[in-house]
Design a protein around this motif. Structure first.
Motif, PDB file in Angstrom:
ATOM      1  N   ASP A 256      87.077  42.771 104.338  1.00 15.29           N
ATOM      2  CA  ASP A 256      87.222  42.520 102.912  1.00 15.29           C
ATOM      3  C   ASP A 256      88.672  42.383 102.472  1.00 15.29           C
ATOM      4  O   ASP A 256      88.983  41.651 101.551  1.00 15.29           O
ATOM      5  N   PHE A 257      89.571  43.110 103.138  1.00 12.31           N
ATOM      6  CA  PHE A 257      90.963  43.089 102.743  1.00 12.31           C
ATOM      7  C   PHE A 257      91.556  41.677 102.852  1.00 12.31           C
ATOM      8  O   PHE A 257      92.529  41.364 102.203  1.00 12.31           O
ATOM      9  N   GLY A 258      90.963  40.864 103.703  1.00  8.68           N
ATOM     10  CA  GLY A 258      91.552  39.550 103.944  1.00  8.68           C
ATOM     11  C   GLY A 258      90.879  38.412 103.191  1.00  8.68           C
ATOM     12  O   GLY A 258      91.269  37.255 103.343  1.00  8.68           O
ATOM     13  N   VAL A 262      91.109  33.215 101.779  1.00 11.00           N
ATOM     14  CA  VAL A 262      90.213  32.066 101.825  1.00 11.00           C
ATOM     15  C   VAL A 262      89.472  31.827 100.510  1.00 11.00           C
ATOM     16  O   VAL A 262      89.340  30.690 100.068  1.00 11.00           O
ATOM     17  N   PHE A 263      89.014  32.888  99.892  1.00 11.12           N
ATOM     18  CA  PHE A 263      88.120  32.709  98.734  1.00 11.12           C
ATOM     19  C   PHE A 263      88.826  33.082  97.440  1.00 11.12           C
ATOM     20  O   PHE A 263      89.123  34.255  97.206  1.00 11.12           O
ATOM     21  N   LEU A 264      89.087  32.109  96.634  1.00 10.83           N
ATOM     22  CA  LEU A 264      89.739  32.387  95.353  1.00 10.83           C
ATOM     23  C   LEU A 264      88.754  32.199  94.216  1.00 10.83           C
ATOM     24  O   LEU A 264      87.907  31.304  94.249  1.00 10.83           O
ATOM     25  N   HIS A 265      88.887  33.038  93.205  1.00 13.41           N
ATOM     26  CA  HIS A 265      88.113  32.889  91.977  1.00 13.41           C
ATOM     27  C   HIS A 265      88.513  31.570  91.318  1.00 13.41           C
ATOM     28  O   HIS A 265      89.669  31.141  91.450  1.00 13.41           O
ATOM     29  N   PRO A 266      87.575  30.904  90.588  1.00 10.52           N
ATOM     30  CA  PRO A 266      87.939  29.632  89.950  1.00 10.52           C
ATOM     31  C   PRO A 266      89.212  29.736  89.109  1.00 10.52           C
ATOM     32  O   PRO A 266      90.038  28.821  89.115  1.00 10.52           O
ATOM     33  N   THR A 288      94.199  42.504  89.857  1.00  8.51           N
ATOM     34  CA  THR A 288      93.447  41.304  89.475  1.00  8.51           C
ATOM     35  C   THR A 288      93.836  40.083  90.319  1.00  8.51           C
ATOM     36  O   THR A 288      93.308  38.992  90.097  1.00  8.51           O
ATOM     37  N   GLY A 289      94.758  40.279  91.247  1.00 10.01           N
ATOM     38  CA  GLY A 289      95.079  39.187  92.176  1.00 10.01           C
ATOM     39  C   GLY A 289      96.269  38.334  91.762  1.00 10.01           C
ATOM     40  O   GLY A 289      96.375  37.181  92.184  1.00 10.01           O
ATOM     41  N   LYS A 290      97.178  38.902  90.986  1.00  6.13           N
ATOM     42  CA  LYS A 290      98.357  38.125  90.582  1.00  6.13           C
ATOM     43  C   LYS A 290      99.201  37.759  91.801  1.00  6.13           C
ATOM     44  O   LYS A 290      99.647  36.623  91.940  1.00  6.13           O
TER      45      LYS A 290
END
Ligand SMILES: Nc1ncnc2c1ncn2[C@@H]1O[C@H](COP(=O)(O)OP(=O)(O)OP(=O)(O)O)[C@@H](O)[C@H]1O
Length: 749
Positions: A256-258, A262-266, A288-290
Motif C-alpha cells: 500500500d505504501f507504494g 501508480v494510482f492517482l486520484h482524479p 492528502t498527497g501534496k
C-alpha cells in the motif's frame, strides 16, 4: 505485442517469490500473448466472456480480461495471480465493464450486477433509510440520514451517479460521517464509488462531485469502449496502463505504501499534469498527497522537456532527502542534477539553492556586490558573497552591544530575529528612516518610534557583527541571491529555472519566498507551491501576494486523506478547533472537511502518574507492537524537545528496545524505532506513533519568554505542531502524558 493494464489491487497481496513469477509472466505476455507457455485460456461458464486465465507457475494462475481492438491490437487487464482453484473461481464471477451511468471502468462481482441498472428500472427504491431498531428503554431517538436529511442527496441521486444499489442502500442509512466512512471502508466496491460517497458525505454538492470525477454516461461496452474508459481519470484510481518496466514492477511489488506511484486520484492527476498559466498553490491537510502530486509534476515536466531546468525544493534537509529518494523511486530515469540552473531536476533545500547560487555567482553572472548594496546599503568588506554562516548566538551578542532602551520582553533574540526576517529583510530596509515608516503587517507586537529606534540599533549591531566576521545568516543569503537574480535579470541574464516546485511552503520565510520568485521568470508553470497552513510550525504568518507571488484564481485544495485513519484524523482536526487559521493568500483556511478512506482503532490517550511510569508504559506499548511483528522502523515516538528525546532514547534503550535518536544528521533506519522531535517528524509517516510527554509545560515553556503580542501566533504554532504530530501515524496513535495533560488536547475524544 500486447498492451497490459493493471486492475484493482489484489487482496491479500502476493508473497515475494510469487511476485517475481507474476512479473515475468506479464513481461512475456507483453512480448507475445500467443506464446504457448502462457496458456491464455477462456473459462467456460464465466460471467464475463472476456475473462482469461494464464499459467504463472504450476500452482499459480493469473486472471485477466482480454480486449481485441478494431486496429488489431490486443489489450489485457491483469486482475491478479491466485492459487489455481481460487483463480478459476474468481474468473467465473468477476466482470470488467464500463459503468453505464458514470463512464468509469470498474471490476464488479457478477452476483452484484444482477440488479438492474437505474435506466432499466421501473421502480425507485425508498428515498428514506430504514430507521435502526431502538433498544428497549433507550431515549426516543429520531435517526437521520447524513446524505438524505443533511445534504438532500437521495437514493435516486446515488443510483443516477452509477453507485451500486447495495452500496447506495447502506450509504443512505449512515447517520454520521463516521458511519458513512465505515460503510464505505467495509464495502467491496469500486474505488471511485467509495470516494464519491465520502465526498458527498462531507457536503460536496452533487454537481461538484459530477464535475470533479467527470461522471457521465458511457459511450458503450464494446472492447474499444472499455479500453478507452480506462483512461478516464476516475478509472485510474484502480486501473493503470503500464508504460515501462519500472512502473510495472511497482504495480506488482509495492504494498500500500507504494500505490501513489501508480494510482492517482482524479484531482491529483489534474494537479500533477494540467498546465497552469502562472504561480499555483496546492493546499490540503496532512496526508492528502501534496508531496505525491509534486513528485508526479516534477517527473511530468522533466519528461515533457528534457532541457527544462527544474528546482524541487523544501525547507529542511530531511524532507529534501525524502523528495530525492521518492523521485528516484517514481522514475529513476529522471536526471537529478547538482546545480540549480542545469537541465534536469535540482533537489535541495531553499537554503542549498541560495548557497549554490552565491557560491557560483561569477559563473552564473550574478552581481553579488550590487546585491549586497541593495540589501544592506553598504558593501560588506572583501568577502561580500559571505558564504560563511553567522552563528546562532549572533543575536545575543548584538543585544549585548545595543538596544538597551528596549523593555526586557523585547530584548529577546527570538523577537528580534522575527522582526528582521519578516519586516526588515524582505523590504530591503537599509536605514532607520525607512524602518520608522515601514508597515509591519502581521506582527503581533506594536512598536512606537522610540522602540523602533532601539530595535534598529540592535539590527545595526547584528549587521556590523556579521560584516566584521564576513558571515551572513540563511535569510540574508536568500535575499542576497534574490536581489542578485533580479539585478542580473534586469541586465538581460536569464533566470536559472524554468519550473520551481516547492513542498511545505507554509514554513518558508519571506526572504526564501522572494528567492523562489526570483528563480524563474513569471509565466506558465513557473512556481508551484504545496502548502498546508494548518501545519505552519516555524515561521509567522506569510501572505504570498506580499512577496510577489500571485496565485489568485490558481489555488486548489486536496481533501482526501490517504495516510491517517478516520479516527486519528478526527483527533488531529479537533486539536485545531477554535484556531484562527489563515492561509497563504490571507483568507481563512477552509473548515477542515478532510476525509479519510481508512479506518482503524481509536487513538489511545494515556495519563500516567509519573515520568518513570510513562517510560515504562511507552516501553510496554512498543514491545507489544514488536511482538506483533511490526518492523521497528515503522514505529516512532515523538517528543516536544530535543532534551526529552535524548532522555527518552536512553530510557527505552535501558529497557532493551532498539531505538534510534533521529536528528539533523541521523535519518530513520532499518531495525530501529525512531525517537525524534515533533518538528523533525514533519512530512514523515510511520505505521504506529506514540506522542510522549503531552503536558501543559511542554507548551508553556515554549511561550514563556515571548512578548505578549507574539504569544497568540506562537500558541497557534503549538497547536499546528500537535496537528502535525497526530497525523504522522498511518494506523495506531497513542498520546501520553505524566501528571497533568496538555490543554491543547481536546476534552472530547
Ligand atoms: N493516490 C494515492 N494512492 C495511494 N496512496 C497515496 C496516494 N496519494 C498519496 N498517498 C499516500 O498518502 C500518504 C501521504 O502522502 P503525502 O506525503 O504526499 O501527503 P502530504 O499531503 O504531502 O502530507 P504532509 O502534509 O503530512 O506532508 C503517503 O503514504 C502516500 O504514499
Amino acid at each position: 505485442m500486447a498492451q497490459v493494464h493493471f486492475g484493482p489491487r489484489q487482496k491479500p497481496p502476493l508473497d515475494g517469490s510469487v511476485r517475481s513469477a507474476a512479473y515475468s509472466f506479464i513481461d512475456k505476455l507483453r512480448e507475445d500473448d500467443t506464446a504457448p507457455g502462457l496458456h491464455i485460456e477462456p473459462i467456460s461458464g464465466a460471467a464475463d466472456p472476456r475473462i482469461r486465465t494464464g499459467r504463472v507457475t504450476r500452482f499459480w494462475r493469473a486472471v485477466l480480461t482480454k480486449f481485441s481492438m478494431p486496429s488489431g491490437d490486443t489489450h489485457y487487464i491483469y486482475l491478479g495471480t491466485y492459487p489455481h482453484d481460487d483463480a478459476i473461481e474468481l474468473a467465473k464471477k468477476v466482470v470488467v465493464r464500463v459503468n453505464p451511468l458514470s463512464g468509469i471502468t470498474e471490476l464488479v462481482d457478477a452476483d452484484r450486477l444482477s440488479m438492474p441498472e437505474i435506466h432499466e428500472r421501473t421502480t425507485i427504491p425508498s428515498e428514506k433509510p430504514k430507521p435502526p431498531t431502538s433498544l428497549p428503554g433507550a431515549d426516543p431517538f429520531v435517526p437521520t440520514s447524513l446524505l438524505v436529511d443533511r445534504f438532500g442527496i437521495s437514493m435516486t441521486d446515488l443510483l443516477a451517479l452509477g453507485v451500486h444499489e447495495g452500496l447506495a442502500t447502506l450509504a443512505v442509512t449512515a447517520r454520521t460521517q463516521d458511519e458513512l466512512a465505515d460503510v464505505v471502508v467495509d464495502a467491496d466496491a469500486p474505488a471511485w464509488q467509495q470516494e464519491v460517497l465520502l465526498d458527498l458525505g462531507t457536503g460536496s454538492p452533487l454537481d461538484d462531485v459530477r464535475t470533479r470525477y467527470q461522471l457521465g454516461a458511457a459511450a458503450g461496452d464494446s472492447d474499444e469502449d472499455v479500453v478507452a474508459a480506462l483512461a478516464h481519470p476516475a478509472s485510474r484510481l484502480e486501473f493503470s496502463y503500464i508504460q515501462d518496466d519500472q512502473a510495472m514492477r511497482a504495480a506488482i511489488e509495492d504494498d500500500d505504501f507504494g500505490r501513489w506511484r501508480v494510482f492517482l486520484h482524479p484531482e491529483q492527476q489534474d494537479y500533477a499534469f494540467t498546465p497552469r498559466s502562472g504561480a499555483f498553490r496546492l493546499s490540503g491537510g496532512a496526508g492528502t498527497g501534496k508531496t505525491v502530486v509534486l513528485l508526479h509534476r516534477a517527473r511530468h515536466l522533466a519528461r515533457a522537456n528534457p532541457d527544462a531546468r527544474i528546482v524541487l525544493t523544501t525547507y529542511n534537509k530531511t524532507l529534501a532527502e525524502a523528495l530525492r529518494e521518492n523521485l528516484r523511486l517514481l522514475d529513476r530515469t529522471i536526471p537529478v542534477v547538482d546545480e540549480p540552473g542545469t537541465a534536469g531536476v535540482f533537489i535541495g533545500t531553499v537554503d542549498a539553492v541560495s548557497w549554490r547560487l552565491l557560491a557560483r555567482s561569477r559563473v552564473n553572472g550574478l552581481p553579488v556586490d550590487a546585491a549586497v548594496e541593495a540589501v544592506f546599503g553598504t558593501l560588506r568588506g572583501t568577502r561580500s558573497n559571505a558564504l560563511d554562516t553567522s552563528p546562532d548566538s549572533a543575536w545575543r551578542t548584538a543585544l549585548s552591544r545595543a538596544g538597551f532602551d528596549l523593555p526586557d520582553s523585547l530584548r529577546n533574540p527570538g523577537f528580534l530575529a522575527a522582526e528582521y526576517v519578516t519586516v526588515i529583510l524582505p523590504a530591503r530596509i537599509t536605514a532607520l528612516d525607512a524602518y520608522l515608516t515601514v508597515a509591519r503587517t502581521g506582527r503581533g507586537v506594536a512598536l512606537d518610534r522610540t522602540r523602533r529606534r532601539a530595535v534598529w540599533e540592535v539590527i545595526e549591531a547584528y549587521r556590523a557583527l556579521s560584516a566584521e566576521k564576513g558571515t551572513t545568516d540563511y535569510n540574508e543569503k536568500a535575499i542576497l541571491a534574490a536581489a542578485a537574480l533580479d539585478l542580473a535579470a534586469a541586465a538581460g541574464v536569464s533566470r536559472p529555472a524554468d519550473h520551481v516546485l516547492v513542498d511545505e511552503a507554509q514554513d518558508l520565510t519571506p526572504s526564501r519566498l522572494l528567492l523562489l520568485r526570483a528563480l524563474v521568470t513569471p509565466g506558465p508553470d513557473d512556481l508551484y507551491l504545496a502548502e498546508d497552513s494548518r501545519q505552519r510550525i516555524y515561521v509567522p504568518r506569510v501572505v504570498l501576494a506580499q512577496h510577489g507571488i500571485a496565485v489568485r484564481g490558481r489555488s486548489r485544495r486536496l481533501t482526501l486523506n490517504y495516510r491517517t485513519t478516520a479516527q486519528n484524523l478526527d483527533l488531529a482536526t479537533t486539536v485545531l478547533d477554535g484556531s484562527d487559521l489563515a492561509d497563504m493568500e490571507g483568507g481563512a483556511v477552509a473548515a477542515p472537511a478532510d476525509r479519510s478512506a481508512r479506518s482503524g482503532p481509536p487513538p489511545q490517550l494515556i495519563g500516567l502518574d509519573s515520568l518513570e511510569a510513562a517510560y515504562e508504559s511507552a516501553a510496554h506499548i512498543l514491545r507489544g507492537w514488536l511482538e506483533r511483528d511490526l518492523a521497528p522502523e515503522t514505529l516512532c515516538v515523538l517528543v516536544r524537545s530535543g532534551e526529552e528525546g535524548a532522555q527518552l532514547t536512553d530510557e527505552l534503550t535501558l529497557r532493551g528496545l532498539p531505538v534510534l535518536a533521529v536528528g539533523s544528521k541521523q535519518v530513520p533506519g532499518p531495525g530501529r524505532i525512531s525517537v525524534m522531535t515533533m518538528h523533525r517528524s514533519k512530512g514523515m509517516e510511520f505505521r504506529n506513533v506514540i506522542l510522549f510527554g503531552l503536558t501543559p509545560e511542554a507548551t508553556s515553556t515554549q511561550l514563556a519568554f515571548l512578548p505578549d503580542g507574539d504569544k497568540p501566533d506562537a500558541l497557534q504554532r503549538e497547536r499546528a505542531l500537535l496537528y502535525v504530530a497526530t497525523t504522522r501515524a498511518r494506523d495506531e496513535l497513542v498520546v501520553m502524558w505524566d501528571g497533568e495533560r496538555s490543554d491543547l488536547l481536546p476534552v472530547r475524544v
